[in-house]
Design a protein around this motif. Structure first.
Motif, PDB file in Angstrom:
ATOM      1  N   ARG A   1       3.554 -39.899  36.904  1.00 20.82           N
ATOM      2  CA  ARG A   1       4.999 -39.958  36.687  1.00 20.82           C
ATOM      3  C   ARG A   1       5.612 -40.995  37.623  1.00 20.82           C
ATOM      4  O   ARG A   1       5.202 -41.127  38.772  1.00 20.82           O
ATOM      5  CB  ARG A   1       5.664 -38.606  36.938  1.00 20.82           C
ATOM      6  CG  ARG A   1       5.209 -37.496  36.001  1.00 20.82           C
ATOM      7  CD  ARG A   1       6.024 -36.230  36.247  1.00 20.82           C
ATOM      8  NE  ARG A   1       5.623 -35.139  35.362  1.00 20.82           N
ATOM      9  CZ  ARG A   1       4.739 -34.212  35.661  1.00 20.82           C
ATOM     10  NH1 ARG A   1       4.139 -34.251  36.851  1.00 20.82           N
ATOM     11  NH2 ARG A   1       4.436 -33.262  34.813  1.00 20.82           N
TER      12      ARG A   1
ATOM     13  N   ASP B   1      14.974 -43.310  24.733  1.00 19.84           N
ATOM     14  CA  ASP B   1      13.928 -42.364  25.103  1.00 19.84           C
ATOM     15  C   ASP B   1      12.796 -42.455  24.092  1.00 19.84           C
ATOM     16  O   ASP B   1      13.026 -42.364  22.880  1.00 19.84           O
ATOM     17  CB  ASP B   1      14.494 -40.946  25.104  1.00 19.84           C
ATOM     18  CG  ASP B   1      13.771 -40.035  26.083  1.00 19.84           C
ATOM     19  OD1 ASP B   1      12.549 -40.163  26.210  1.00 19.84           O
ATOM     20  OD2 ASP B   1      14.440 -39.210  26.727  1.00 19.84           O
ATOM     21  N   TYR B   2      11.580 -42.638  24.609  1.00 19.23           N
ATOM     22  CA  TYR B   2      10.406 -42.778  23.731  1.00 19.23           C
ATOM     23  C   TYR B   2       9.359 -41.737  24.089  1.00 19.23           C
ATOM     24  O   TYR B   2       9.075 -41.484  25.265  1.00 19.23           O
ATOM     25  CB  TYR B   2       9.793 -44.172  23.885  1.00 19.23           C
ATOM     26  CG  TYR B   2       8.480 -44.329  23.140  1.00 19.23           C
ATOM     27  CD1 TYR B   2       8.472 -44.582  21.772  1.00 19.23           C
ATOM     28  CD2 TYR B   2       7.269 -44.196  23.808  1.00 19.23           C
ATOM     29  CE1 TYR B   2       7.269 -44.717  21.084  1.00 19.23           C
ATOM     30  CE2 TYR B   2       6.062 -44.327  23.133  1.00 19.23           C
ATOM     31  CZ  TYR B   2       6.067 -44.585  21.768  1.00 19.23           C
ATOM     32  OH  TYR B   2       4.886 -44.698  21.084  1.00 19.23           O
ATOM     33  N   SER B   3       8.779 -41.090  23.075  1.00 21.32           N
ATOM     34  CA  SER B   3       7.677 -40.153  23.260  1.00 21.32           C
ATOM     35  C   SER B   3       6.578 -40.499  22.266  1.00 21.32           C
ATOM     36  O   SER B   3       6.815 -40.538  21.050  1.00 21.32           O
ATOM     37  CB  SER B   3       8.145 -38.703  23.036  1.00 21.32           C
ATOM     38  OG  SER B   3       9.047 -38.304  24.044  1.00 21.32           O
TER      39      SER B   3
ATOM     40  N   ARG C   1      11.986 -37.777  34.741  1.00 26.64           N
ATOM     41  CA  ARG C   1      10.690 -37.133  34.548  1.00 26.64           C
ATOM     42  C   ARG C   1       9.927 -36.912  35.850  1.00 26.64           C
ATOM     43  O   ARG C   1       8.882 -36.293  35.842  1.00 26.64           O
ATOM     44  CB  ARG C   1       9.826 -37.974  33.590  1.00 26.64           C
ATOM     45  CG  ARG C   1      10.325 -37.954  32.164  1.00 26.64           C
ATOM     46  CD  ARG C   1       9.375 -38.689  31.223  1.00 26.64           C
ATOM     47  NE  ARG C   1       9.724 -38.475  29.839  1.00 26.64           N
ATOM     48  CZ  ARG C   1      10.591 -39.205  29.142  1.00 26.64           C
ATOM     49  NH1 ARG C   1      11.205 -40.218  29.735  1.00 26.64           N
ATOM     50  NH2 ARG C   1      10.848 -38.934  27.874  1.00 26.64           N
TER      51      ARG C   1
ATOM     52  N   GLU D   1       1.869 -40.738  21.933  1.00 28.40           N
ATOM     53  CA  GLU D   1       0.641 -40.031  22.268  1.00 28.40           C
ATOM     54  C   GLU D   1       0.295 -40.239  23.740  1.00 28.40           C
ATOM     55  O   GLU D   1      -0.193 -41.292  24.144  1.00 28.40           O
ATOM     56  CB  GLU D   1      -0.503 -40.539  21.381  1.00 28.40           C
ATOM     57  CG  GLU D   1      -0.336 -40.166  19.907  1.00 28.40           C
ATOM     58  CD  GLU D   1      -1.567 -40.535  19.101  1.00 28.40           C
ATOM     59  OE1 GLU D   1      -2.580 -40.945  19.720  1.00 28.40           O
ATOM     60  OE2 GLU D   1      -1.513 -40.417  17.866  1.00 28.40           O
TER      61      GLU D   1
ATOM     62  N   SER E   1      17.856 -41.162  16.048  1.00 26.79           N
ATOM     63  CA  SER E   1      16.390 -41.159  16.069  1.00 26.79           C
ATOM     64  C   SER E   1      15.847 -42.264  15.186  1.00 26.79           C
ATOM     65  O   SER E   1      16.252 -42.405  14.021  1.00 26.79           O
ATOM     66  CB  SER E   1      15.862 -39.801  15.589  1.00 26.79           C
ATOM     67  OG  SER E   1      16.293 -38.759  16.437  1.00 26.79           O
TER      68      SER E   1
ATOM     69  N   GLY F   1      11.889 -44.546  19.004  1.00 27.60           N
ATOM     70  CA  GLY F   1      12.462 -43.659  19.993  1.00 27.60           C
ATOM     71  C   GLY F   1      13.868 -43.212  19.647  1.00 27.60           C
ATOM     72  O   GLY F   1      14.395 -43.503  18.568  1.00 27.60           O
TER      73      GLY F   1
ATOM     74  N   SER G   1       6.012 -41.420  32.094  1.00 29.43           N
ATOM     75  CA  SER G   1       5.037 -40.367  32.273  1.00 29.43           C
ATOM     76  C   SER G   1       3.871 -40.618  31.333  1.00 29.43           C
ATOM     77  O   SER G   1       4.079 -40.934  30.154  1.00 29.43           O
ATOM     78  CB  SER G   1       5.662 -38.988  31.981  1.00 29.43           C
ATOM     79  OG  SER G   1       4.683 -37.965  32.049  1.00 29.43           O
TER      80      SER G   1
ATOM     81  N   SER H   1      11.657 -43.938  29.286  1.00 29.66           N
ATOM     82  CA  SER H   1      13.074 -44.109  28.958  1.00 29.66           C
ATOM     83  C   SER H   1      13.688 -45.201  29.812  1.00 29.66           C
ATOM     84  O   SER H   1      13.198 -45.517  30.902  1.00 29.66           O
ATOM     85  CB  SER H   1      13.845 -42.796  29.157  1.00 29.66           C
ATOM     86  OG  SER H   1      14.097 -42.551  30.516  1.00 29.66           O
TER      87      SER H   1
ATOM     88  N   ASP I   1       5.373 -41.049  27.678  1.00 27.77           N
ATOM     89  CA  ASP I   1       6.818 -40.842  27.544  1.00 27.77           C
ATOM     90  C   ASP I   1       7.513 -41.840  28.470  1.00 27.77           C
ATOM     91  O   ASP I   1       7.062 -42.075  29.594  1.00 27.77           O
ATOM     92  CB  ASP I   1       7.219 -39.423  27.925  1.00 27.77           C
ATOM     93  CG  ASP I   1       6.558 -38.371  27.051  1.00 27.77           C
ATOM     94  OD1 ASP I   1       6.595 -38.516  25.823  1.00 27.77           O
ATOM     95  OD2 ASP I   1       6.005 -37.412  27.621  1.00 27.77           O
TER      96      ASP I   1
END
Length: 424
Positions: free
Chosen positions: A261, A203-205, A121, A207, A158, A162, A252, A212, A210
């Protein structure tokens, strides 16, 4: 008529470009779409450290997606190009960058085929980006277009915390890099030397956040000197990637009106030098690297991103301290390839971009500088939209630093370019 082998992947991509869907296809639930970009360019030189200049090229970049409903999707990307003059250093005339099938089975997605696997990222410098090799000799204004896909099988699971990815690559290629001309020396950068790779990633996204974590076991994407031999033609230098184990993380987040980042990787290398050449060649050393910094909106559609870069090499040995002239020369070249010219390096990356004239004009200045050797590069480019389809872009890139450094060796690749492109 026998066509060059380099055309084969691109001809396959062209053959796969979809025709308008028939009524039977629509009834069967099959949908196809495609996008293309035609480009004409003038370059002041090549990216192969040669004195050849004033190159012109035309290229076609295409991508398509076939949606077969319950049978999954097929995605592909490729390009064709022609270059003049004919005596310019030869490169591929085409490439199939991606061609893979994907299907969703509940919470699990499977992807099989050639894929562009982009990790990281951070902006520009990505220590964890080790799965899609690049051709740094390819004349294109965008770094992303130098990237090639890897033949792989990927499983993506999924969950509420994550995505978990498992990637198996039977034969991971290494970067294709320009090689300096040296009197009495022949390079052997065989692209047939490929090794298996396995990778895991979480990998996590969420609010505004982000993140990983990743683990790679396989060949290093940057090749180095692995074997030295001598024959009637002179010194023979053979290149091969080291075996690497890379533990990485990136992050990020938006905070205080800034986008922050960070990306870090710890890398261990083995088998980088063959036993019979160990007396002359230095192995690639273990290292860790950190890139971190903010991006800010300055107002007026202008953004500025700045990152600090830190690198530490374990067990580093100064090539200049070697008494034997040949061993010293090879060690300096090896350190340049591996960007391990010092035990510790620190530096700065930056990107300043602005949009004007209702976003029809985009201007950007970016660069990288490493200390204490004062080596790096800077780039400038301006893109103007003539209308919704036609764009004109001009730019320049300049490398600087001592010849013993990785960036300093690329001074002969300083370039100017002008591009006209259209999308359809």
């Amino acid at each position: 008529m026998k066509l060059p082998r380099a055309w084969s992947p691109a001809l396959l991509a062209a053959a796969l470009l979809p025709l308008p869907a028939s009524a039977d296809d629509e009834h069967a639930g099959i949908a196809m779409d495609h996008q293309h970009s035609a480009r004409a360019e003038l370059w002041s030189g090549d990216r192969q450290l040669s004195a050849h200049g004033n190159l012109a090229q035309a290229s076609l970049w295409s991508q398509f997606r076939l949606d077969a409903g319950a049978a999954g999707q097929v995605l592909a990307k490729g390009w064709l190009r022609a270059q003049t003059p004919e005596n310019a250093p030869a490169l591929r005339r085409g490439a199939l960058r991606e061609l893979y099938w994907r299907q969703q089975f509940g919470d699990v997605q499977i992807r099989a085929g050639r894929q562009l696997l982009v990790w990281g990222r951070a902006d520009g410098v990505n220590p964890t980006d080790n799965l899609s090799p690049k051709d740094f000799r390819l004349l294109t204004p965008e770094d992303a277009d130098q990237r090639n896909g890897s033949d792989a099988v990927q499983f993506i699971y999924s969950t509420g915390i994550g995505q978990f990815s498992l990637i198996a690559i039977p034969a991971l290629q290494s970067h294709r890099i320009p090689l300096p001309a040296m009197p009495g020396v022949q390079w052997h950068a065989s692209e047939a030397v490929q090794q298996q790779a396995m990778a895991l990633k979480w990998d996590y996204s969420g609010e505004g956040v982000d993140a990983s974590l990743s683990l790679l076991r396989g060949p290093d994407v940057m090749p180095g000197l692995a074997h030295v031999s001598m024959n009637a033609q002179g010194l023979q230098l053979h290149m091969r990637p080291a075996q690497a184990t890379v533990l990485g993380a990136d992050f990020s987040a938006s905070y205080g009106g800034l986008i922050w980042r960070a990306e870090a990787a710890y890398s261990r290398f083995t088998d980088s030098v063959e036993a019979d050449s160990a007396a002359l060649l230095q192995p690639k050393r273990h290292q860790w690297m950190l890139v971190a910094g903010p991006e800010a909106e300055l107002g007026g559609n202008t953004t500025l991103g700045v990152q600090v870069l830190l690198q530490r090499v374990s067990g580093w040995r100064d090539p200049q301290s070697l008494a034997d002239p040949l061993q010293r020369t090879l060690a300096m070249q090896q350190a340049s390839f591996q960007n391990q010219t010092l035990a510790s390096q620190y530096g700065l990356t930056w990107r300043l971009a602005t949009r004007k004239l209702n976003d029809s004009l985009v201007a950007e200045v970016s660069g990288l500088m490493l200390a204490p050797e004062r080596a790096g590069l800077w780039r400038v480019k301006v893109d103007y939209a003539l209308n919704d389809q036609w764009h004109v872009q001009a730019g320049a890139e300049r490398y600087f630093g001592p010849r013993s450094h990785f960036f300093g060796q690329l001074k002969d690749n300083n370039l100017l370019y002008l591009q006209l492109r259209t999308g359809f």
